[in-house]
Write a protein that holds these residues in place. Structure first.
Motif, PDB file in Angstrom:
ATOM      1  N   PRO A  10      70.098  43.136 -27.011  1.00  0.00           N
ATOM      2  CA  PRO A  10      69.674  43.052 -25.526  1.00  0.00           C
ATOM      3  C   PRO A  10      68.223  43.605 -25.484  1.00  0.00           C
ATOM      4  O   PRO A  10      67.573  43.335 -24.586  1.00  0.00           O
ATOM      5  CB  PRO A  10      70.528  44.192 -24.933  1.00  0.00           C
ATOM      6  N   MET A  11      67.559  44.452 -26.336  1.00  0.00           N
ATOM      7  CA  MET A  11      66.416  45.220 -26.188  1.00  0.00           C
ATOM      8  C   MET A  11      65.515  43.980 -26.475  1.00  0.00           C
ATOM      9  O   MET A  11      64.285  43.797 -25.460  1.00  0.00           O
ATOM     10  CB  MET A  11      65.954  46.342 -27.242  1.00  0.00           C
ATOM     11  N   PHE A  12      65.564  43.092 -27.538  1.00  0.00           N
ATOM     12  CA  PHE A  12      64.747  42.163 -27.568  1.00  0.00           C
ATOM     13  C   PHE A  12      64.750  40.980 -26.668  1.00  0.00           C
ATOM     14  O   PHE A  12      63.720  40.427 -26.247  1.00  0.00           O
ATOM     15  CB  PHE A  12      64.930  41.286 -29.039  1.00  0.00           C
ATOM     16  N   SER A  13      65.810  40.823 -26.000  1.00  0.00           N
ATOM     17  CA  SER A  13      66.052  39.640 -24.907  1.00  0.00           C
ATOM     18  C   SER A  13      65.157  40.351 -23.715  1.00  0.00           C
ATOM     19  O   SER A  13      64.460  39.423 -22.918  1.00  0.00           O
ATOM     20  CB  SER A  13      67.319  39.468 -24.804  1.00  0.00           C
ATOM     21  N   ILE A  14      65.015  41.578 -23.258  1.00  0.00           N
ATOM     22  CA  ILE A  14      64.336  41.994 -22.358  1.00  0.00           C
ATOM     23  C   ILE A  14      62.836  42.121 -22.568  1.00  0.00           C
ATOM     24  O   ILE A  14      62.128  41.663 -21.762  1.00  0.00           O
ATOM     25  CB  ILE A  14      64.961  43.435 -22.153  1.00  0.00           C
ATOM     26  N   VAL A  15      62.519  42.433 -23.840  1.00  0.00           N
ATOM     27  CA  VAL A  15      61.097  42.316 -24.298  1.00  0.00           C
ATOM     28  C   VAL A  15      60.586  40.865 -24.171  1.00  0.00           C
ATOM     29  O   VAL A  15      59.486  40.553 -23.729  1.00  0.00           O
ATOM     30  CB  VAL A  15      60.858  42.882 -25.639  1.00  0.00           C
ATOM     31  N   PHE A  16      61.546  39.968 -24.407  1.00  0.00           N
ATOM     32  CA  PHE A  16      61.248  38.534 -24.378  1.00  0.00           C
ATOM     33  C   PHE A  16      61.106  38.143 -23.054  1.00  0.00           C
ATOM     34  O   PHE A  16      60.036  37.286 -22.722  1.00  0.00           O
ATOM     35  CB  PHE A  16      62.215  37.453 -25.090  1.00  0.00           C
ATOM     36  N   ALA A  17      61.983  38.531 -22.282  1.00  0.00           N
ATOM     37  CA  ALA A  17      62.013  37.869 -20.824  1.00  0.00           C
ATOM     38  C   ALA A  17      60.750  38.664 -19.873  1.00  0.00           C
ATOM     39  O   ALA A  17      59.894  37.897 -19.330  1.00  0.00           O
ATOM     40  CB  ALA A  17      63.059  38.652 -20.110  1.00  0.00           C
ATOM     41  N   ALA A  41      57.627  36.240 -18.748  1.00  0.00           N
ATOM     42  CA  ALA A  41      57.352  36.312 -17.237  1.00  0.00           C
ATOM     43  C   ALA A  41      55.908  36.486 -17.038  1.00  0.00           C
ATOM     44  O   ALA A  41      55.512  36.190 -15.797  1.00  0.00           O
ATOM     45  CB  ALA A  41      58.280  37.172 -16.448  1.00  0.00           C
ATOM     46  N   SER A  42      55.312  37.426 -17.611  1.00  0.00           N
ATOM     47  CA  SER A  42      54.014  37.873 -17.486  1.00  0.00           C
ATOM     48  C   SER A  42      52.722  36.817 -17.976  1.00  0.00           C
ATOM     49  O   SER A  42      52.911  36.639 -19.143  1.00  0.00           O
ATOM     50  CB  SER A  42      53.592  39.161 -17.935  1.00  0.00           C
ATOM     51  N   PRO A  43      51.739  36.529 -17.189  1.00  0.00           N
ATOM     52  CA  PRO A  43      50.923  35.579 -17.816  1.00  0.00           C
ATOM     53  C   PRO A  43      49.851  36.273 -18.704  1.00  0.00           C
ATOM     54  O   PRO A  43      49.304  35.651 -19.533  1.00  0.00           O
ATOM     55  CB  PRO A  43      50.044  35.182 -16.554  1.00  0.00           C
ATOM     56  N   ALA A  44      49.932  37.730 -18.741  1.00  0.00           N
ATOM     57  CA  ALA A  44      48.969  38.254 -19.732  1.00  0.00           C
ATOM     58  C   ALA A  44      49.295  38.008 -21.156  1.00  0.00           C
ATOM     59  O   ALA A  44      48.631  38.392 -21.978  1.00  0.00           O
ATOM     60  CB  ALA A  44      49.061  39.693 -19.354  1.00  0.00           C
ATOM     61  N   PHE A  45      50.675  37.716 -21.333  1.00  0.00           N
ATOM     62  CA  PHE A  45      50.976  37.502 -22.632  1.00  0.00           C
ATOM     63  C   PHE A  45      51.048  36.041 -23.001  1.00  0.00           C
ATOM     64  O   PHE A  45      51.848  35.547 -23.947  1.00  0.00           O
ATOM     65  CB  PHE A  45      52.364  38.153 -22.943  1.00  0.00           C
ATOM     66  N   GLY A  46      50.472  35.150 -22.488  1.00  0.00           N
ATOM     67  CA  GLY A  46      50.363  33.752 -22.765  1.00  0.00           C
ATOM     68  C   GLY A  46      50.054  33.373 -24.201  1.00  0.00           C
ATOM     69  O   GLY A  46      50.488  32.518 -24.784  1.00  0.00           O
ATOM     70  N   ARG A  47      48.821  34.241 -24.650  1.00  0.00           N
ATOM     71  CA  ARG A  47      48.314  33.810 -25.935  1.00  0.00           C
ATOM     72  C   ARG A  47      49.217  34.691 -26.874  1.00  0.00           C
ATOM     73  O   ARG A  47      49.350  33.675 -28.024  1.00  0.00           O
ATOM     74  CB  ARG A  47      46.878  34.445 -26.111  1.00  0.00           C
TER      75      ARG A  47
END
Length: 96
Positions: A58-65, A69-75
């Motif tokens: 669940p922790m990894f799924s929350i981090v992945f979500a 969702a945030s455009p700052a992590f696009g790269r």
């Protein structure tokens, strides 16, 4: 004639018999094995590993979500995607 010292006898009676190191280590190993059997150590270790996985997913799924969702992590998302594609979907060799 000398009178025996009562303290020497008390010290001799209180000290445990001296055993060779190998014999002491063997007794320790047997005691540890007996204790591990009583505690059902393999089953306990397996259940703890399973519970740890249940807590991590669940922790990894929350981090992945959050990162998707945030455009700052696009790269970062693009690097992860390309890394997964390289490792999971490797090209087959040209030889057949």
């Amino acid at each position: 004639m000398t009178i025996p010292d009562s303290r020497e006898k008390a010290e001799d009676a209180a000290s445990p018999p001296v055993r060779p190191l190998g014999q002491s280590l063997l007794r320790l190993a047997r005691a540890m094995t007996r204790q591990a059997r009583q505690l059902q150590l393999p089953q306990t270790a397996a259940s703890l590993a399973f519970l740890s996985l249940l807590a991590i997913v669940p922790m990894f799924s929350i981090v992945f979500a959050v990162t998707t969702a945030s455009p700052a992590f696009g790269r970062l998302r693009q690097r992860c995607r390309s890394s997964c594609c390289r490792t999971c979907f490797r090209r087959r060799s040209a030889r057949r």
